[in-house]
Design a protein around this motif. Structure first.
Motif, PDB file in Angstrom:
ATOM      1  N   ALA A  53      -0.697  -3.520  14.606  1.00  0.00           N
ATOM      2  CA  ALA A  53      -0.557  -4.557  13.584  1.00  0.00           C
ATOM      3  C   ALA A  53      -0.626  -4.034  12.155  1.00  0.00           C
ATOM      4  O   ALA A  53      -0.062  -4.645  11.255  1.00  0.00           O
ATOM      5  CB  ALA A  53      -1.627  -5.632  13.783  1.00  0.00           C
ATOM      6  N   LEU A  54      -1.317  -2.939  11.938  1.00  0.00           N
ATOM      7  CA  LEU A  54      -1.455  -2.446  10.569  1.00  0.00           C
ATOM      8  C   LEU A  54      -0.195  -1.702  10.144  1.00  0.00           C
ATOM      9  O   LEU A  54       0.469  -1.071  10.950  1.00  0.00           O
ATOM     10  CB  LEU A  54      -2.677  -1.528  10.447  1.00  0.00           C
ATOM     11  CG  LEU A  54      -4.015  -2.140  10.855  1.00  0.00           C
ATOM     12  CD1 LEU A  54      -5.144  -1.156  10.553  1.00  0.00           C
ATOM     13  CD2 LEU A  54      -4.275  -3.453  10.168  1.00  0.00           C
ATOM     14  N   SER A  55       0.102  -1.769   8.866  1.00  0.00           N
ATOM     15  CA  SER A  55       1.339  -1.168   8.374  1.00  0.00           C
ATOM     16  C   SER A  55       1.117  -0.034   7.388  1.00  0.00           C
ATOM     17  O   SER A  55       2.042   0.668   7.042  1.00  0.00           O
ATOM     18  CB  SER A  55       2.187  -2.232   7.692  1.00  0.00           C
ATOM     19  OG  SER A  55       1.506  -2.696   6.540  1.00  0.00           O
ATOM     20  N   GLY A  56      -0.073   0.148   6.911  1.00  0.00           N
ATOM     21  CA  GLY A  56      -0.348   1.158   5.901  1.00  0.00           C
ATOM     22  C   GLY A  56      -0.911   0.559   4.637  1.00  0.00           C
ATOM     23  O   GLY A  56      -1.674   1.191   3.921  1.00  0.00           O
ATOM     24  N   ARG A  57      -0.551  -0.698   4.368  1.00  0.00           N
ATOM     25  CA  ARG A  57      -1.088  -1.315   3.146  1.00  0.00           C
ATOM     26  C   ARG A  57      -2.569  -1.659   3.290  1.00  0.00           C
ATOM     27  O   ARG A  57      -3.231  -1.942   2.316  1.00  0.00           O
ATOM     28  CB  ARG A  57      -0.281  -2.520   2.697  1.00  0.00           C
ATOM     29  CG  ARG A  57       0.064  -3.503   3.672  1.00  0.00           C
ATOM     30  CD  ARG A  57       0.886  -4.682   3.147  1.00  0.00           C
ATOM     31  NE  ARG A  57       1.099  -5.510   4.293  1.00  0.00           N
ATOM     32  CZ  ARG A  57       2.172  -5.454   5.060  1.00  0.00           C
ATOM     33  NH1 ARG A  57       3.152  -4.667   4.742  1.00  0.00           N
ATOM     34  NH2 ARG A  57       2.259  -6.183   6.124  1.00  0.00           N
ATOM     35  N   GLU A  58      -3.075  -1.579   4.517  1.00  0.00           N
ATOM     36  CA  GLU A  58      -4.502  -1.854   4.739  1.00  0.00           C
ATOM     37  C   GLU A  58      -5.377  -0.616   4.522  1.00  0.00           C
ATOM     38  O   GLU A  58      -6.593  -0.701   4.582  1.00  0.00           O
ATOM     39  CB  GLU A  58      -4.721  -2.380   6.165  1.00  0.00           C
ATOM     40  CG  GLU A  58      -4.052  -3.700   6.454  1.00  0.00           C
ATOM     41  CD  GLU A  58      -2.591  -3.546   6.856  1.00  0.00           C
ATOM     42  OE1 GLU A  58      -1.915  -4.576   6.968  1.00  0.00           O
ATOM     43  OE2 GLU A  58      -2.121  -2.418   7.058  1.00  0.00           O
ATOM     44  N   ILE A  59      -4.768   0.537   4.275  1.00  0.00           N
ATOM     45  CA  ILE A  59      -5.556   1.750   4.039  1.00  0.00           C
ATOM     46  C   ILE A  59      -6.250   1.629   2.696  1.00  0.00           C
ATOM     47  O   ILE A  59      -5.622   1.397   1.672  1.00  0.00           O
ATOM     48  CB  ILE A  59      -4.673   3.008   4.080  1.00  0.00           C
ATOM     49  CG1 ILE A  59      -4.120   3.197   5.493  1.00  0.00           C
ATOM     50  CG2 ILE A  59      -5.467   4.238   3.630  1.00  0.00           C
ATOM     51  CD1 ILE A  59      -3.121   4.317   5.610  1.00  0.00           C
ATOM     52  N   ASN A  60      -7.557   1.784   2.719  1.00  0.00           N
ATOM     53  CA  ASN A  60      -8.347   1.689   1.502  1.00  0.00           C
ATOM     54  C   ASN A  60      -8.687   3.073   0.953  1.00  0.00           C
ATOM     55  O   ASN A  60      -8.461   3.356  -0.212  1.00  0.00           O
ATOM     56  CB  ASN A  60      -9.624   0.897   1.766  1.00  0.00           C
ATOM     57  CG  ASN A  60     -10.308   0.487   0.493  1.00  0.00           C
ATOM     58  OD1 ASN A  60      -9.694  -0.186  -0.330  1.00  0.00           O
ATOM     59  ND2 ASN A  60     -11.538   0.895   0.306  1.00  0.00           N
ATOM     60  N   ASP A  61      -9.218   3.938   1.818  1.00  0.00           N
ATOM     61  CA  ASP A  61      -9.610   5.283   1.401  1.00  0.00           C
ATOM     62  C   ASP A  61      -9.205   6.289   2.469  1.00  0.00           C
ATOM     63  O   ASP A  61      -9.237   5.977   3.663  1.00  0.00           O
ATOM     64  CB  ASP A  61     -11.129   5.392   1.226  1.00  0.00           C
ATOM     65  CG  ASP A  61     -11.669   4.435   0.181  1.00  0.00           C
ATOM     66  OD1 ASP A  61     -11.227   4.504  -0.971  1.00  0.00           O
ATOM     67  OD2 ASP A  61     -12.541   3.622   0.540  1.00  0.00           O
ATOM     68  N   VAL A  62      -8.855   7.482   2.021  1.00  0.00           N
ATOM     69  CA  VAL A  62      -8.639   8.607   2.921  1.00  0.00           C
ATOM     70  C   VAL A  62      -9.358   9.798   2.308  1.00  0.00           C
ATOM     71  O   VAL A  62      -9.096  10.158   1.157  1.00  0.00           O
ATOM     72  CB  VAL A  62      -7.144   8.941   3.101  1.00  0.00           C
ATOM     73  CG1 VAL A  62      -6.966  10.176   3.974  1.00  0.00           C
ATOM     74  CG2 VAL A  62      -6.382   7.757   3.676  1.00  0.00           C
ATOM     75  N   LEU A  63     -10.277  10.362   3.078  1.00  0.00           N
ATOM     76  CA  LEU A  63     -10.962  11.582   2.658  1.00  0.00           C
ATOM     77  C   LEU A  63     -10.532  12.701   3.591  1.00  0.00           C
ATOM     78  O   LEU A  63     -10.537  12.527   4.813  1.00  0.00           O
ATOM     79  CB  LEU A  63     -12.477  11.424   2.737  1.00  0.00           C
ATOM     80  CG  LEU A  63     -13.093  10.547   1.644  1.00  0.00           C
ATOM     81  CD1 LEU A  63     -13.210   9.121   2.114  1.00  0.00           C
ATOM     82  CD2 LEU A  63     -14.419  11.113   1.247  1.00  0.00           C
ATOM     83  N   VAL A  64     -10.138  13.836   3.019  1.00  0.00           N
ATOM     84  CA  VAL A  64      -9.758  15.013   3.785  1.00  0.00           C
ATOM     85  C   VAL A  64     -10.656  16.148   3.336  1.00  0.00           C
ATOM     86  O   VAL A  64     -10.703  16.462   2.144  1.00  0.00           O
ATOM     87  CB  VAL A  64      -8.268  15.366   3.591  1.00  0.00           C
ATOM     88  CG1 VAL A  64      -7.926  16.669   4.296  1.00  0.00           C
ATOM     89  CG2 VAL A  64      -7.387  14.230   4.081  1.00  0.00           C
TER      90      VAL A  64
END
Length: 121
Positions: free
Chosen positions: A71-82
């Motif tokens: 269901a998620l498309s990418g606009r729900e990504i809030n933070d990404v830590l690498v």
């Protein structure tokens, strides 16, 4: 990410089930690129993705894994830590050159496709 992996590499949205996609995006991910990523173990990088799950288009959530994969498309990504550093912070891309990233994705796609075939996909 799951949709991009499935459609981008195989052009077939129905080719992987939810569990297979989640494994491909986590533990198998490191094996695909020969790197210590994708699982929480000593010696592996500190990577983390946080999601906003308050969008009415994805509610109600009955199965969180199924929701993340389908269901998620990418606009729900809030933070990404690498490796402990923000790449996406509060939904804004930081420290990444998008054009360079796109070129790298095109460069590694054949290798990833070959690795997936080795896993029987």
């Amino acid at each position: 990410m799951g949709k991009a992996l499935t459609i981008g590499i195989n052009y077939d949205k129905s080719s992987f089930n939810t569990i297979t996609l989640m494994r491909a995006l986590t533990g198998w991910g490191g094996r695909l690129i020969n790197d210590n990523v994708g699982v929480m173990r000593p010696g592996y990088r500190a990577d983390l993705v946080t999601l906003r799950l308050d969008d009415p288009r994805i509610l109600p959530i009955h199965d969180s894994m199924e929701t993340v994969i389908t269901a998620l498309s990418g606009r729900e990504i809030n933070d990404v830590l690498v490796n402990g550093e923000f790449i996406v912070n509060n939904s804004n891309l930081v420290k990444v050159d998008e054009v360079e990233l796109i070129n790298k994705i095109y460069d590694v796609t054949p290798t990833i496709t070959d690795k997936l075939r080795e896993f029987g996909m």
